[in-house]
Write an enzyme that holds these catalytic residues in place. Structure first.
Site, short mmCIF file in Angstrom:
data_model
loop_
_atom_site.label_atom_id
_atom_site.label_comp_id
_atom_site.label_asym_id
_atom_site.label_seq_id
_atom_site.Cartn_x
_atom_site.Cartn_y
_atom_site.Cartn_z
CG ASP A 101 -47.55 -53.37 81.45
OD1 ASP A 101 -47.58 -54.49 80.90
OD2 ASP A 101 -46.65 -53.04 82.26
CE LYS A 165 -46.51 -51.03 85.44
NZ LYS A 165 -46.26 -50.82 84.00
CE LYS A 201 -43.90 -53.62 85.01
NZ LYS A 201 -44.08 -53.47 83.55
#
Length: 259
Positions: A101, A165, A201
């Site tokens: 991430d 995300k 996400k």
């Protein structure tokens, strides 16, 4: 919003959770506590998301469970020089991380340095061998401007993100349905125009079954009812799991504090 009951929504959401501990004071014992919660009587979460220094530990503890190990790089400020971020990524992959991430250098992006942001994503992606995944954190609560959120989504997708995300969970405004709609629209456009499949996400502040239901309904509306799965959709959360299990078991448990 949905024909599903709250219990059905909770069952659907449980397997989409990236169970997260990115607290500054996280310890090895905290990570063990986290990994011990990943396989429940109602199924497994998708992944744990922890600091890079705990990746090897989490990989050991989750061996054989099917639960992925995710970690963060350029986190949380998104300001680290690209060479250092690439090195951080390589180390995490060597330690066994399944998912990275990456915080996009969003401040540089907001200042007009779009090429710098794009290059960092490209270079990080280059050192992540399949089947490992790259999730790019946009930090939408800091970007704020809907047009810039859309552009950041497009840049991340074009540079090789497997997921985009919303947030780090470390700023005042994290996941919002407004940002989610913009990002999911960009994902749908990439699918339509470029046959490119990218996941989504939302992260930070998602703590209740109702929260989860709202994001799932939005994804169903934009992407279609068959799109959401652990390969395309994750919740970044620490407290959500307790709320989901409480709903499934009918105990009325509420989510804990945290990310």
């Amino acid at each position: 919003m949905s024909d599903l009951s709250q219990k059905d929504i909770a069952k659907r959401a449980l397997g989409l959770v990236d169970l997260t501990n990115l607290n500054d004071d996280c310890t090895e014992a905290d990570v063990s506590a986290l990994t011990s919660r990943t396989v429940t009587d109602h199924g497994s979460v998708a992944a744990v998301c922890i600091w890079p220094k705990f990746v090897a530990q989490a990989v050991r503890e989750l061996s054989g469970t099917g639960v992925k190990v995710a970690t963060v790089v350029n986190f949380p400020a998104g300001g680290t020089e690209t060479t250092a971020v690439v090195a951080e990524t390589k180390k995490a992959i060597e330690d066994g991380a399944d998912e990275i991430d990456l915080v996009m250098p969003y401040r540089g992006f907001m200042e007009g340095r779009k090429g710098f942001a794009e290059e960092q994503i490209i270079r990080v992606k280059e050192v992540i061998p399949a089947p490992a995944k790259l999730k790019v954190i946009l930090e939408t609560g800091e970007i704020k401007d809907p047009l810039l959120i859309h552009l950041a989504s497009e840049i991340a997708i074009g540079a090789g993100a497997d997921f985009i995300k919303t947030s780090t969970g470390k700023v005042p405004v994290n996941a919002t349905l407004e940002a989610a709609e913009i990002m999911l629209t960009a994902i749908e456009e990439a699918r339509r125009d470029h046959q490119k499949d990218v996941g989504f996400k939302p992260a930070g502040g998602i703590r209740t079954v109702d929260d989860a239901a709202a994001y799932l309904a939005l994804a169903d509306k934009i992407m279609g009812h068959n799109w959401v799965s652990a390969s395309t959709f994750r919740f970044g959360a620490s407290g959500l799991l307790d709320a989901l299990i409480g709903e499934i078991e009918g105990s009325g448990a509420t989510a804990g504090e945290g990310y």
